[in-house]
Design a protein around this motif. Structure first.
Motif, PDB file in Angstrom:
ATOM      1  N   ALA A 149      51.067  24.096 142.321  1.00  0.00           N
ATOM      2  CA  ALA A 149      50.649  22.597 142.814  1.00  0.00           C
ATOM      3  C   ALA A 149      51.613  21.522 142.460  1.00  0.00           C
ATOM      4  O   ALA A 149      51.411  20.363 142.721  1.00  0.00           O
ATOM      5  CB  ALA A 149      49.294  22.473 142.046  1.00  0.00           C
ATOM      6  N   LEU A 175      47.864  25.435 139.363  1.00  0.00           N
ATOM      7  CA  LEU A 175      46.848  25.421 140.586  1.00  0.00           C
ATOM      8  C   LEU A 175      46.341  24.253 140.506  1.00  0.00           C
ATOM      9  O   LEU A 175      46.263  23.251 139.280  1.00  0.00           O
ATOM     10  CB  LEU A 175      45.762  26.412 140.660  1.00  0.00           C
ATOM     11  N   ASP A 176      45.829  23.446 141.336  1.00  0.00           N
ATOM     12  CA  ASP A 176      44.948  22.081 141.469  1.00  0.00           C
ATOM     13  C   ASP A 176      43.543  22.413 140.446  1.00  0.00           C
ATOM     14  O   ASP A 176      43.242  23.423 140.639  1.00  0.00           O
ATOM     15  CB  ASP A 176      44.587  21.540 142.635  1.00  0.00           C
ATOM     16  N   ASP A 191      36.739  24.010 146.406  1.00  0.00           N
ATOM     17  CA  ASP A 191      38.185  24.428 145.782  1.00  0.00           C
ATOM     18  C   ASP A 191      37.998  26.015 145.536  1.00  0.00           C
ATOM     19  O   ASP A 191      38.998  26.292 145.288  1.00  0.00           O
ATOM     20  CB  ASP A 191      38.189  23.748 144.661  1.00  0.00           C
ATOM     21  N   GLY A 216      37.708  28.643 147.507  1.00  0.00           N
ATOM     22  CA  GLY A 216      38.370  29.340 148.355  1.00  0.00           C
ATOM     23  C   GLY A 216      39.771  29.284 148.338  1.00  0.00           C
ATOM     24  O   GLY A 216      40.630  30.460 148.167  1.00  0.00           O
ATOM     25  N   PRO A 217      40.419  28.153 148.332  1.00  0.00           N
ATOM     26  CA  PRO A 217      41.902  28.014 148.109  1.00  0.00           C
ATOM     27  C   PRO A 217      42.409  28.490 146.771  1.00  0.00           C
ATOM     28  O   PRO A 217      43.404  29.116 146.727  1.00  0.00           O
ATOM     29  CB  PRO A 217      42.158  26.326 148.236  1.00  0.00           C
ATOM     30  N   ARG A 218      41.671  28.396 145.608  1.00  0.00           N
ATOM     31  CA  ARG A 218      42.011  28.970 144.281  1.00  0.00           C
ATOM     32  C   ARG A 218      42.166  30.601 144.538  1.00  0.00           C
ATOM     33  O   ARG A 218      43.126  31.129 144.005  1.00  0.00           O
ATOM     34  CB  ARG A 218      41.126  28.626 143.202  1.00  0.00           C
ATOM     35  N   ASP A 244      42.604  32.335 147.156  1.00  0.00           N
ATOM     36  CA  ASP A 244      43.952  32.707 147.771  1.00  0.00           C
ATOM     37  C   ASP A 244      45.289  32.388 147.191  1.00  0.00           C
ATOM     38  O   ASP A 244      46.097  33.082 147.234  1.00  0.00           O
ATOM     39  CB  ASP A 244      44.077  31.502 149.296  1.00  0.00           C
ATOM     40  N   THR A 245      45.391  31.240 146.394  1.00  0.00           N
ATOM     41  CA  THR A 245      46.501  31.019 145.659  1.00  0.00           C
ATOM     42  C   THR A 245      46.642  32.127 144.479  1.00  0.00           C
ATOM     43  O   THR A 245      48.052  32.636 144.447  1.00  0.00           O
ATOM     44  CB  THR A 245      46.523  29.728 144.874  1.00  0.00           C
ATOM     45  N   THR A 282      47.554  35.614 146.292  1.00  0.00           N
ATOM     46  CA  THR A 282      48.896  35.550 146.751  1.00  0.00           C
ATOM     47  C   THR A 282      50.069  35.729 145.771  1.00  0.00           C
ATOM     48  O   THR A 282      50.798  36.634 145.988  1.00  0.00           O
ATOM     49  CB  THR A 282      49.310  34.140 147.670  1.00  0.00           C
ATOM     50  N   LYS A 323      36.917  36.389 148.456  1.00  0.00           N
ATOM     51  CA  LYS A 323      36.556  34.893 149.096  1.00  0.00           C
ATOM     52  C   LYS A 323      35.145  35.170 149.879  1.00  0.00           C
ATOM     53  O   LYS A 323      34.618  34.467 149.627  1.00  0.00           O
ATOM     54  CB  LYS A 323      37.681  34.349 150.008  1.00  0.00           C
TER      55      LYS A 323
END
Length: 341
Positions: A66, A161-162, A169, A171-173, A175-176, A179, A191
């Motif tokens: 981030a 991370l944000d 938020d 799902g994106p967390r 994913d990050t 990954t 997810k």
């Protein structure tokens, strides 16, 4: 989480800086005094549910941090997540056995035996590096900045991370983190599971008459820290998902937190009050909460309509958030004929 709240408070004037310096109590769970509905449901085991079978990381992998960096991770053998929400993600992915340390906000049972590498919520770079991590996970609230840079300078891959502030938020967390740790397929599975459970939790909500206004209060009685959450507190998304309206936002509080005063509460006029369970315990339960400025005079205080959730879960915005949503709804609508079916 407590450190996130304290980090936000650091951006405030001197009065709140002093209060922020006092927010050094560890996150934990506690059963508060008061009427059964007000004190919350009986405590449930504080555990996470890992995917099974555990995935095998495919590395090296590169993830976007981030802070604008592209970070390559070559090994996930020794993982250090620097807050409870990130630890929850790692353990939920099935990679808990690879975690070698925790911070004080990581309270679930599977992590209890891990060494703590924070000092009063501040990360100890020396403590982290002494455990020879192969990857470190942090977010924007992690501090101090010098410690983060010291870990990076030692050559350890560190992904920022944000901060998590809303349901979107989650799902994106996932994913990050998935990954970065080389388990994207497990990330997709986690997810999907989390989204399905969130939809189930929302589907269990029965229509209620009107939208109750809910004020989020951050309490630390031992440090005399009492804050009223605004639009950026992080609790609004949960309140809205449970069918309520964030009282701080409705009262025009555009920031994260403001000192709790009679005037602020009168303006917010909450029908219910949401608190972290340890915070409620720190002021003497519901009876003690009603003694704080203005609380007893609100509709929430008059009805003793208090909703409490374990500190380590409330604002984590992760795989256990469906449990949090169910808990909020069950307490918020207890005896009203609406809310949880």
């Amino acid at each position: 989480m407590s450190r996130t709240i304290r980090h936000r408070a650091k951006r405030r004037p001197a009065g709140l800086l002093i209060a922020a310096a006092l927010l050094l109590t560890a996150v934990g769970c506690g059963q508060a005094a008061g009427s059964p509905a007000a004190a919350g449901p009986p405590s449930t085991p504080d555990v996470v549910e890992p995917l099974s079978p555990p995935p095998v990381p495919q590395l090296p992998a590169t993830a976007a941090s981030a802070d604008g960096r592209q970070v390559t991770v070559a090994s996930a053998e020794r993982i250090v997540p620097l807050n409870g929400g990130l630890a929850e993600l790692v353990f939920s992915l099935g990679l808990g056995p690879r975690v070698v340390a925790r911070d004080v906000s990581t309270t679930f049972q599977q992590a209890a035996a891990l060494p703590v590498i924070t000092q009063a919520h501040e990360v100890s770079a020396e403590g982290v590096l002494s455990l020879h991590p192969t990857v470190v996970l942090a977010d924007r609230s992690t501090g101090p900045a010098e410690a983060v840079e010291q870990i990076r300078a030692a050559g350890v891959p560190l992904i920022v991370l944000d901060d998590a502030k809303q349901l979107a938020d989650i799902g994106p967390r996932i994913d990050t983190v998935a990954t970065a740790l080389g388990v994207p397929a497990a990330g997709a599975q986690l997810k999907a599971r989390t989204d399905e459970r969130l939809q189930q939790a929302r589907g269990e909500l029965a229509p209620a008459a009107g939208r109750p206004k809910v004020a989020f209060l951050y309490l630390r009685g031992s440090a005399s820290v009492f804050l009223l959450g605004g639009a950026a507190s992080g609790a609004g998304s949960l309140i809205e998902a449970a069918g309520g309206e964030d009282a701080g936002t409705a009262a025009g509080l555009t920031g994260d937190f403001t000192p709790l005063t009679s005037e602020a509460l009168v303006k917010a006029a909450p029908d219910a009050i949401l608190v972290m369970r340890k915070g409620l315990e720190s002021v003497g339960g519901v009876d003690g909460l009603l003694k704080l400025p203005g609380v007893a005079q609100t509709p929430a205080g008059l009805d003793r309509r208090i909703v409490s959730v374990e500190d380590g879960k409330l604002l984590s915005y992760g795989p256990r958030t469906p449990e949090v949503l169910r808990s909020i709804a069950a307490q918020l609508y207890a005896g009203t004929g609406g809310g949880a079916r």
